[in-house]
Design a protein around this motif. Structure first.
Motif, PDB file in Angstrom:
ATOM      1  N   ILE A 152       0.862  -1.190   0.000  1.00  0.00           N
ATOM      2  CA  ILE A 152       0.000   0.000   0.000  1.00  0.00           C
ATOM      3  C   ILE A 152       0.894   1.234   0.000  1.00  0.00           C
ATOM      4  O   ILE A 152       1.544   1.544   0.996  1.00  0.00           O
ATOM      5  CB  ILE A 152      -0.974   0.004   1.201  1.00  0.00           C
ATOM      6  CG1 ILE A 152      -1.899  -1.215   1.114  1.00  0.00           C
ATOM      7  CG2 ILE A 152      -1.782   1.296   1.216  1.00  0.00           C
ATOM      8  CD1 ILE A 152      -2.830  -1.386   2.300  1.00  0.00           C
ATOM      9  N   GLY A 153       0.919   1.923  -1.138  1.00  0.00           N
ATOM     10  CA  GLY A 153       1.752   3.117  -1.280  1.00  0.00           C
ATOM     11  C   GLY A 153       1.132   4.350  -0.671  1.00  0.00           C
ATOM     12  O   GLY A 153       1.826   5.231  -0.181  1.00  0.00           O
ATOM     13  N   SER A 154      -0.196   4.409  -0.714  1.00  0.00           N
ATOM     14  CA  SER A 154      -0.915   5.523  -0.097  1.00  0.00           C
ATOM     15  C   SER A 154      -2.347   5.070   0.145  1.00  0.00           C
ATOM     16  O   SER A 154      -2.846   4.170  -0.520  1.00  0.00           O
ATOM     17  CB  SER A 154      -0.899   6.767  -0.999  1.00  0.00           C
ATOM     18  OG  SER A 154      -1.619   6.527  -2.191  1.00  0.00           O
ATOM     19  N   ILE A 155      -2.974   5.713   1.108  1.00  0.00           N
ATOM     20  CA  ILE A 155      -4.362   5.372   1.416  1.00  0.00           C
ATOM     21  C   ILE A 155      -5.103   6.645   1.805  1.00  0.00           C
ATOM     22  O   ILE A 155      -4.674   7.386   2.685  1.00  0.00           O
ATOM     23  CB  ILE A 155      -4.455   4.275   2.502  1.00  0.00           C
ATOM     24  CG1 ILE A 155      -5.906   3.863   2.732  1.00  0.00           C
ATOM     25  CG2 ILE A 155      -3.761   4.669   3.771  1.00  0.00           C
ATOM     26  CD1 ILE A 155      -6.045   2.546   3.473  1.00  0.00           C
ATOM     27  N   SER A 156      -6.182   6.892   1.069  1.00  0.00           N
ATOM     28  CA  SER A 156      -7.012   8.065   1.316  1.00  0.00           C
ATOM     29  C   SER A 156      -8.456   7.594   1.463  1.00  0.00           C
ATOM     30  O   SER A 156      -8.999   6.999   0.538  1.00  0.00           O
ATOM     31  CB  SER A 156      -6.885   9.046   0.144  1.00  0.00           C
ATOM     32  OG  SER A 156      -7.779  10.117   0.303  1.00  0.00           O
TER      33      SER A 156
END
Length: 138
Positions: free
Chosen positions: A114-118
């Motif tokens: 997971i590189g980013s989570i929004s």
């Protein structure tokens, strides 16, 4: 009295770019244009770019797919994230609603995939996974 008409602003359907080419490459392009393979240099460059993009179609499609936003409930399980890890891919999570990271997801697996989570709504994950992703949660 002269009639005055307002012309609509037309949004261009293309963008102008500038690039530098070596003399040999430019000469080869000019030769192909001269021989009638392409109508001009721009035609050659557009064709070359389209061919290159076509050769990477699957990668582009997967990337676009990974960057889409989910609406509602989105679950992320260990098997899905392990498949991403095996494929060498990184997920960029965008959810409007509820995102759940399953209990079988280790902090190491979450961090590796997971590189980013929004999330606009709520994120459910173990405290360990939340801590591992703290710098990636927006």
């Amino acid at each position: 009295m002269a009639e005055i008409r307002t012309l609509r602003d037309k949004t261009p359907d293309s963008e102008k770019i500038t690039l530098n080419l070596g003399y040999v490459d430019l000469g080869r392009i000019d030769l192909l244009v001269q021989e009638g393979f392409y109508s001009n240099r721009s035609d050659f460059i557009r064709t070359a770019i389209r061919n290159q993009l076509d050769s990477h179609r699957d990668v582009v499609a997967r990337t676009i797919e990974r960057h889409t936003m989910d609406l509602g409930l989105r679950d992320f399980g260990g098997a899905e994230l392990q498949a991403l890890l095996d494929a060498g891919e990184v997920l960029h999570v965008k959810v409007v609603g509820l995102a759940r990271i399953a209990a079988d997801v280790t902090p190491e697996l979450a961090r590796a995939t997971i590189g980013s989570i929004s999330v606009l709504g709520a994120l459910q994950a173990s405290p360990e996974v939340r801590k591992a992703l703290a710098d990636r949660i927006h």
